[in-house]
Each structure stands twice: as structure tokens, then as C-alpha cells.
Design a protein around this motif. Structure first.
Motif, PDB file in Angstrom:
ATOM      1  N   ALA B  67       0.829  -1.205   0.000  1.00 59.68           N
ATOM      2  CA  ALA B  67       0.000   0.000   0.000  1.00 59.68           C
ATOM      3  C   ALA B  67       0.861   1.251   0.000  1.00 59.68           C
ATOM      4  O   ALA B  67       0.547   2.232  -0.689  1.00 59.68           O
ATOM      5  CB  ALA B  67      -0.930  -0.006   1.215  1.00 59.68           C
ATOM      6  N   ILE B  69       3.862   1.553  -1.267  1.00 53.96           N
ATOM      7  CA  ILE B  69       4.436   1.726  -2.611  1.00 53.96           C
ATOM      8  C   ILE B  69       3.381   2.268  -3.566  1.00 53.96           C
ATOM      9  O   ILE B  69       3.666   3.136  -4.414  1.00 53.96           O
ATOM     10  CB  ILE B  69       5.025   0.397  -3.119  1.00 53.96           C
ATOM     11  N   VAL B  70       2.129   1.804  -3.399  1.00 54.12           N
ATOM     12  CA  VAL B  70       1.073   2.314  -4.284  1.00 54.12           C
ATOM     13  C   VAL B  70       0.860   3.798  -4.051  1.00 54.12           C
ATOM     14  O   VAL B  70       0.683   4.570  -5.000  1.00 54.12           O
ATOM     15  CB  VAL B  70      -0.240   1.526  -4.055  1.00 54.12           C
ATOM     16  N   ILE B  71       0.887   4.235  -2.779  1.00 59.73           N
ATOM     17  CA  ILE B  71       0.734   5.670  -2.495  1.00 59.73           C
ATOM     18  C   ILE B  71       1.870   6.445  -3.137  1.00 59.73           C
ATOM     19  O   ILE B  71       1.661   7.518  -3.721  1.00 59.73           O
ATOM     20  CB  ILE B  71       0.682   5.918  -0.970  1.00 59.73           C
ATOM     21  N   VAL B  73       3.684   5.631  -5.785  1.00 55.95           N
ATOM     22  CA  VAL B  73       3.500   5.679  -7.237  1.00 55.95           C
ATOM     23  C   VAL B  73       2.381   6.636  -7.609  1.00 55.95           C
ATOM     24  O   VAL B  73       2.478   7.389  -8.580  1.00 55.95           O
ATOM     25  CB  VAL B  73       3.226   4.257  -7.771  1.00 55.95           C
TER      26      VAL B  73
END
Lengths: 165, 105, 412
Positions: B67, B69-71, B73
Motif C-alpha cells: 500500500a 508503494i502504491v501511495i 507511485v
């Protein structure tokens, strides 16, 4: 119907009303504010799921940076204070149909699957564990480093692209 | 953990589909970007819900790392996307995606 | 006597038992006590305005060798009530074709995060049975909570600028948000140095762990946090964008009466919460040479005393320095504070890894900080000397000082 259920329903109402406000509103600035409302709702979800660190990161990054960036871009890309006249493009009917169909399919599948849920408490020192997984060679140091390079590239790229020639 | 996992997944699916509708049917490029941000948020809710309900017992943090890493990106993509939108606005004086559909000015 | 010494904890447990005696469910009793604590904290926030506003005006006036407000009843100290009555009687306008919802919501949204920060401020030691602490909650990401809420204020300011339907208010809002975003980074990095040293983000834990106040152990982090916090609060010398004598108050220009009072209140509530946080992180919080263990009833007063002295330091800075221009301000943040805080963070991480003994860590950190300060001054001196010798000082630049060298470099 315990307290957690009530809080969940309130938070999902906030998040979903915010999301609907983003896509249905005529005025772009109000869409951005509804986006902020949705982000706050999602942060509330994280608190309900007992990951407060991610809730604070969500508020800090999404509300404190990305939403402000979006509002800046809205203001820098309009003539004076004009309001929009046309909001939807030509394929909005098809787009709406696809979204509704996908939602129906997903909901139909999601409520039927028997998820392998395990009742457990959040590990005690979860923040330390999170830090260790982010930099430990056994875990996720490579995605972490790649993400930091990505941020550097995005930073330099955004500055160069948006620069006045 | 009284709230069933499927409730979180349904709400995440709803957020995702609302974001998808925003991406597919809006004219303004920034409106499309806001839809994309909604979809990324839905993905994050999904990841964290699964972490909490399935993985927390094993005391690994894979869901949370994913999560984060998604934020990251999402932030990088929003920055570059908005820089592109501002550059397009400077050249074409519009951010309406139906009008910016040809390379030739 | 023991009841008085542990007054707050005894009161809380007494109320709790009273509610249980009335056959309220356990979560109900806890909820009511939480509400009472929230009420006390909100009153504290409002008290911040009532006490700090006249104090500011009198103290700065004395620094400037003038009496300050002295008409409101006891020597001008109830000036806040006079201001409140004045603002309540002003007309509340709605600008022509302004977005009514956004215009009205902005002042409300700027007070909410300011008051929410009080939830993580530690007002006293943890009680012996670890069920109660003096303060609203012991959030284990307290420091991050403070930063996250500080960044929400920027949205409210953009709403205020947009909702006024006024190009100058919009531009003022842009510039203020520019300043706020620029100073978030050094603030986070200096707070990170404290977190790395302590090993936790909980403000309560940070106060408990401080055997030596961190102001002495890491003065760079304290200085940069204070500077960044003062810039975030729009306090002098960083208040070019909203000072009363400049620029017609920027994004607040279309707000009158109670709505303007909301911006004012939010500013002072923020000042008190930041002062309390600074005293908790760097000055030792509720600790006062062991007094708080003997008499925990005094702990909130110790905290408030330290916060008021931090506020006095802020007033001192305001009365001493001239205002900094916006581009110098932002350049100061990005070009000076960010590298400095990064170096400080790396230094702190290094020292924490080198030794586990807290006294050794403190000594090494202090040494490291002093070396960094010396190196910084050296670099600044070199930069200034090179700028002077290259003749790159432009006429009218505030850097030029008393002797102005106007001959171009080629003729020298």
C-alpha cells in the motif's frame, strides 16, 4: 450491529459520497473538494483497520500534497474564473454502463467467496516491523529503492515539463 | 474485526467503479486524473483490508508495504500528470481531452 | 494529600466509578469521560486566544518601548474580549458571485485541524496502572498526526482564496500555500531526527524517554523545527503574506466579522499547540527536575508554562527581525533548511547506530551538531565571500549591506 458496524457505515458513506461528488459535479473545484472528502473517508477506513500509520500517511500525502497539487493545476489551467459548460464526453453512456456492469460483477463475486479470514490482533510493534520490511534485504528493500528513484525521476520530470520555456 | 471482510471489498469495488466512470466519461483532463486517484485509493483499501484480515496473524507487513508503494507511485504519477496537463494548457489553451486529440496544433 | 497530588487522575477515576455506579455500561462511562476531556481541550484552545493575544500585544509593545493596549479593564489584559465583541458586531458579507458553500466552509475547516492537534499533546505522566494518561490519547503515531493535520490547513486556505471570488485573494492563497508546502519538508525532517533518536512517534513516549532535554542534545533539530513551525504558523519574521500592515491580509481580504475571527482564532490555537509540541519534544514536556513524579497535579501547568516561554521566544523573534520577502523565505527553506535537516537526520541515525548508551548518544549528538553548525557557518562565509568578490551583488539586494560596490567586475 455494533459500534464498528456503525462507524464503518458512516465512513463508507463519506468515502462514497465524496467519490460520487468527484465524478458527478459540474464545477471542477467542487470536485476537488469532494476528492478531499473521499480521501478523508479512506483515511478513516485505515484507522478502523488499525493501521494508523497508513492513515496518517494517506492524510499527509493525498490530502496534504496530491489534493493541493490538483487544486493548483485546476487554477492554473482555466481562463479567469470561468465555470465549465460541458462536463461529459461523447462516450459517457458506454462508460457508465461499463462501470455499473463491473460493479455488479465484482459485488456478485465478492459477497459469495469464502475468504480465508483469520481472526488475529495487529502485531504489537507493527511500525518497527514495517520499517524493517521496507529496508531489509530479505523483504522489500528493492521496491523501496525503486520507488525512491521513481520519485526522483518524477520530481525532475515534473519540473522540466511544467517549466516556462 | 466484527465487520466482515466482504463489506470492505464491496466498498473498495464501489470506489473503483466510481473512479472508472470518472476516467471514462469526463472531459477535463484533471477530472480524469481525479478518477485515477479514486481508483488507486480503492486498491489501497483492498490491500489493507486483506492485510488486516488475512495476513496480520503471520506478523508480516507485505500488505502495508504494498500500500505504501502504491501511495508513492500515485504521488509520482499525479505530479507528472499534472505537469503534463499544465504544459498542454500552455500550448493549446485548453485541457478538454476531446479537443486535444491530434498531434498537429 | 495524596488525593491532591494526583488530582486529575483521582478525579477521572472517581467520575468513572460514579458512572459505573449509575449502571452505565463501561463504554458509556468511558465515552462521557472522553467527552469531558475533549471539552477541556477545546476550552484550552480558546483560552489560548484569550491569554495569548493580549500577552503578545503587550510584550511586543514593551519591546518596542511603547505601552501597548491599556484601555481594556486591567491594564489591557482583557483585550481579547474587546476584540471578540468588536468582531461579533461586524457585518458578515458574502462577496458577489462567490461560491457560498466554499466561502463559508473555509474558516470552519481551518479551525478543525488546529483543535484536533490537542489530542496528541501530552499533559502529564502516564498513571501507574497505565489506564489513564493526562491528555486525550496516546496515539503511537502522534508526531505524524501533527504533521498530517498541519498540511490539511493548506486546503482550507485554498478554499478561502477561491471562495472569495477575488483574484488577489487567490494569489495570496497561492503564495501562502507555497510557503506552507515549502516549510513542511524541513519540519518533517527535523521531527524525524527526534523520532530516530527516541525510536517511537508517540509524543507521550518521547517525553518519558527524555532524560536530557533534546534542545541540548540536538540543537539543530530544535532550531529548524522552531523556524519551520514559525513559518507554518505565518509568524514573524515569515508573515509577509498575512501581516496586518502589509498586503491587506492576503487571502483573508474578503472575510469580515466572525469569519475573520475564525482565521485569527485558528492561528493562535495553532501557536499554542505548536508551542506545547515543541516543549514536549525538545524541552522535556511535563518534566521539571522530578517535580512531576512528586506532584503529578502540576504537570499540565508545567507544560503550559514551558509553552508560554516558547511563545515568548516567538514574540522576541517577532520584535527583533524584519520581515523576509517571499522568494527569500522559500529559498531559505529549500536551499538552507532542507540540506541542514538532512545532514542532521543522517548524523542522528549514525549516532544511534554507533552506541546504545543514552548518555554517549547525547554527547556524540551534541558534538556532531556543533560540528555541523561550525561547518555551516564556514560554508556560508565562503559563499558570501565568493559572492562579494565576484561582484554579483545587485544594487537593491538586501544582502549588500552598507558599502555598495557598483563597478562591474570587468573594470575592477
Amino acid at each position: 450491529m455494533s459500534m464498528q458496524h456503525v462507524v464503518f457505515i458512516i465512513l463508507s458513506a463519506i468515502a462514497l459520497i465524496g467519490a460520487l461528488g468527484v465524478v458527478l459535479n459540474r464545477r471542477l473545484f467542487r470536485s476537488a473538494l469532494f476528492l478531499v472528502l473521499s480521501f478523508v473517508g479512506v483515511a478513516g477506513f485505515y484507522i478502523l483497520l488499525e493501521v494508523e500509520l497508513l492513515a496518517m500517511i494517506q492524510l499527509l500525502v493525498y490530502v496534504g500534497a496530491i489534493a493541493i497539487l490538483i487544486i493548483f493545476a485546476i487554477m492554473l489551467s482555466r481562463q479567469a474564473m470561468a465555470t465549465d459548460d460541458k462536463v461529459l464526453n461523447e462516450q459517457w453512456i458506454l462508460g457508465g454502463f461499463v462501470a455499473v456492469a463491473l460493479l455488479a460483477t465484482l459485488v456478485y463475486v465478492l459477497v459469495q467467496v469464502n475468504w480465508p479470514v483469520v481472526e488475529a490482533a495487529v502485531p504489537a510493534n507493527s511500525i518497527q516491523r514495517l520499517g524493517e520490511s521496507l529496508v531489509s534485504p530479505n523483504h522489500f528493500v528493492l521496491p523501496f529503492e525503486v520507488a525512491s528513484v521513481l520519485l526522483l525521476v518524477a520530481l525532475v520530470g515534473a519540473v522540466i515539463i511544467a517549466r516556462e520555456k | 474485526m466484527q465487520v466482515p471482510l466482504s463489506w470492505y471489498l464491496v466498498v473498495a469495488a464501489a470506489l473503483f467503479c466510481i473512479g472508472l466512470y470518472g476516467v471514462l466519461s469526463r472531459r477535463n483532463a484533471i477530472g480524469i486524473l481525479m478518477g485515477v486517484e479514486l481508483m488507486l485509493n480503492a486498491v489501497n483499501v483492498n490491500l489493507i483490508a486483506f492485510w488486516r484480515y488475512v495476513e496480520a496473524v503471520r506478523a508480516t507487513m507485505t500488505g502495508q508495504v504494498f500500500a505504501i508503494i502504491v501511495i508513492t507511485v500515485a504521488a509520482a504519477e499525479a505530479a507528472v500528470g499534472l505537469a503534463l496537463i499544465i504544459a498542454i494548457y500552455r500550448n493549446r489553451r485548453t485541457v478538454d481531452v476531446t479537443e486535444v486529440d491530434e498531434l498537429k496544433l | 494529600m495524596d488525593y491532591v497530588l494526583n488530582l486529575w487522575v483521582r478525579l477521572a477515576t472517581g467520575l468513572y466509578d460514579l458512572f459505573l455506579g449509575w449502571h452505565l455500561p463501561e463504554w458509556g462511562a468511558k465515552l462521557i469521560i472522553d467527552f469531558i476531556i475533549i471539552l477541556i481541550l477545546v476550552i484550552l484552545g480558546v483560552l489560548a486566544v484569550i491569554v495569548l493575544t493580549p500577552m503578545e500585544r503587550k510584550v511586543i509593545a514593551r519591546m518596542q518601548d511603547r505601552p501597548g493596549p491599556n484601555r481594556a479593564w486591567p491594564y489591557g489584559l482583557s483585550q481579547a474580549f474587546a476584540d471578540a465583541i468588536k468582531m461579533l458586531t461586524k457585518e458578515m458579507i458574502l462577496p458577489h458571485r462567490a461560491d457560498r458553500l466554499i466561502y463559508t466552509a473555509a474558516p470552519i475547516l481551518i479551525v478543525i485541524p488546529a483543535l484536533m492537534i490537542y489530542a496528541v499533546l501530552p499533559f502529564g505522566p502516564q498513571a501507574a496502572d497505565a489506564k489513564l494518561q493526562l491528555g486525550a490519547t496516546n496515539l503511537n503515531v502522534g508526531v505524524l498526526y501533527f504533521v498530517a493535520l498541519g498540511s490539511i490547513a493548506s486546503i482550507a486556505i485554498l478554499m478561502a482564496g477561491w471562495g472569495s471570488n477575488n483574484k488577489f485573494a487567490l494569489l495570496g492563497a497561492f503564495r501562502v500555500v507555497n510557503q506552507l508546502i515549502a516549510y513542511e519538508v524541513p519540519m518533517i525532517l527535523s521531527l524525524l531526527a527526534v523520532v530516530v533518536l527516541t525510536g517511537t512517534m508517540s509524543t507521550q513516549r518521547i517525553v518519558e524517554v527524555q532524560s536530557i532535554p533534546y534542545l541540548i542534545v540536538m540543537p539543530i533539530a530544535a532550531f529548524t523545527f522552531l523556524a519551520s513551525a514559525m513559518a507554518e504558523l505565518n509568524r514573524a519574521p515569515f508573515d509577509l503574506l498575512e501581516a496586518e500592515s502589509e498586503l491587506v491580509a492576503g487571502y483573508q481580504v474578503e472575510y469580515g466579522g466572525m469569519k475573520f475571527a475564525m482565521f485569527y482564532i485558528a492561528e493562535y490555537v495553532n501557536i499554542l499547540s505548536t508551542s506545547i509540541l515543541f516543549s514536549a519534544l525538545f524541552l522535556g514536556g511535563y518534566k521539571f527536575f522530578g517535580l512531576e513524579r512528586v506532584a503529578p497535579v502540576l504537570a499540565p501547568f508545567i507544560v503550559l508554562g514551558k509553552a508560554v516561554s516558547v511563545f515568548f521566544f516567538m514574540l522576541w523573534t517577532r520584535g527583533t527581525f524584519p520581515r523576509i520577502r517571499l522568494d527569500q523565505l522559500v529559498g531559505f527553506a529549500w536551499k538552507f533548511l532542507v540540506p541542514l535537516t538532512l545532514v542532521n537526520l543522517v548524523l542522528t541515525a549514525l549516532v544511534v547506530k554507533l552506541s546504545a548508551n543514552p548518555w554517549a548518544q547525547a554527547g556524540l549528538l551534541l558534538l556532531g551538531n556543533l560540528i555541523t553548525v561550525a561547518v555551516t557557518f564556514l560554508i556560508l562565509g565562503l559563499v558570501e565571500r565568493r559572492q562579494k568578490s565576484a561582484g554579483s551583488v545587485v544594487h537593491g539586494d538586501p544582502q549588500e549591506g552598507i558599502s555598495v560596490n557598483l563597478t562591474p567586475a570587468a573594470e575592477r
